[in-house]
Design an enzyme around this catalytic site. Structure first.
Site, PDB file in Angstrom:
ATOM      1  CG  HIS A  21      -0.269  -0.213   2.506  1.00  0.00           C
ATOM      2  ND1 HIS A  21       0.157  -1.465   2.922  1.00  0.00           N
ATOM      3  CD2 HIS A  21       0.095   0.655   3.481  1.00  0.00           C
ATOM      4  CE1 HIS A  21       0.746  -1.351   4.097  1.00  0.00           C
ATOM      5  NE2 HIS A  21       0.718  -0.077   4.460  1.00  0.00           N
ATOM      6  CG  HIS A  36      30.016  -2.436 -10.147  1.00  0.00           C
ATOM      7  ND1 HIS A  36      31.002  -1.950  -9.309  1.00  0.00           N
ATOM      8  CD2 HIS A  36      30.101  -1.702 -11.285  1.00  0.00           C
ATOM      9  CE1 HIS A  36      31.632  -0.969  -9.921  1.00  0.00           C
ATOM     10  NE2 HIS A  36      31.099  -0.795 -11.117  1.00  0.00           N
ATOM     11  NE  ARG A  42      36.336  -3.593 -12.267  1.00  0.00           N
ATOM     12  CZ  ARG A  42      35.839  -3.060 -11.146  1.00  0.00           C
ATOM     13  NH1 ARG A  42      35.982  -3.678  -9.994  1.00  0.00           N
ATOM     14  NH2 ARG A  42      35.209  -1.902 -11.182  1.00  0.00           N
TER      15      ARG A  42
END
Length: 158
Positions: free
Chosen positions: A19, A108, A142
């Protein structure tokens, strides 16, 4: 810069709220539809008091099952919904509060569910945040080993 990846192209979005996030959900839903997204609204459908876990788990399950590519859950602060969504296997829910956290959660962390505190933002801000989140690609590189470690924890291989 992220590589172009067909899997990063989002077409379907599950959206839910309690809500406290109902008004923001309705604004976001309409906005996403005007941008061409297919939106699955799991509720709530009014400002009547409800429990956010019921709707957060519905959003998360839509994403985890593959029925929707991403999910957005809005409650009063976004915190509780992130906690619930992250209990569902395969979900990486991020509670974001500005554009920097929005971009980071995607680039990331490859977040697949966004949680927001609806009353904490203006209509224009939530629309911008959602658009940027849906359009930001996971950078990969990475970050992949970190995502793999995160998901290994979920599988109990920590």
């Amino acid at each position: 810069m992220a590589e172009s990846n067909e899997r990063d192209t989002v077409r379907t979005v599950a959206i839910g709220s309690d809500h406290g996030g109902f008004e923001a959900k309705e604004i976001i839903k309409t906005y996403l539809q005007t941008l061409g997204y297919r939106v699955t609204d799991v509720g709530t459908h009014s400002k009547e008091s409800v429990d956010y876990p019921d709707f957060a788990v519905a959003v998360a399950r839509n994403v985890a099952s593959g029925a929707c590519e991403r999910g957005i859950m809005i409650d009063g602060a976004g915190i509780g919904s992130a906690m619930v969504c992250n209990k569902v296997r395969g979900i990486r829910a991020a509670m974001c509060y500005d554009l920097r956290t929005i971009v980071n959660s995607r680039e990331h962390n490859n977040a697949n569910v966004l949680t927001l505190g609806g009353p904490l933002h203006s209509a224009a801000d939530v629309c911008e945040m959602v658009k940027v989140w849906l359009e930001t690609r996971f950078a990969g590189g990475r970050h992949w080993p970190r995502i793999n470690k995160m998901m290994a924890v979920e599988r109990g291989h920590n």
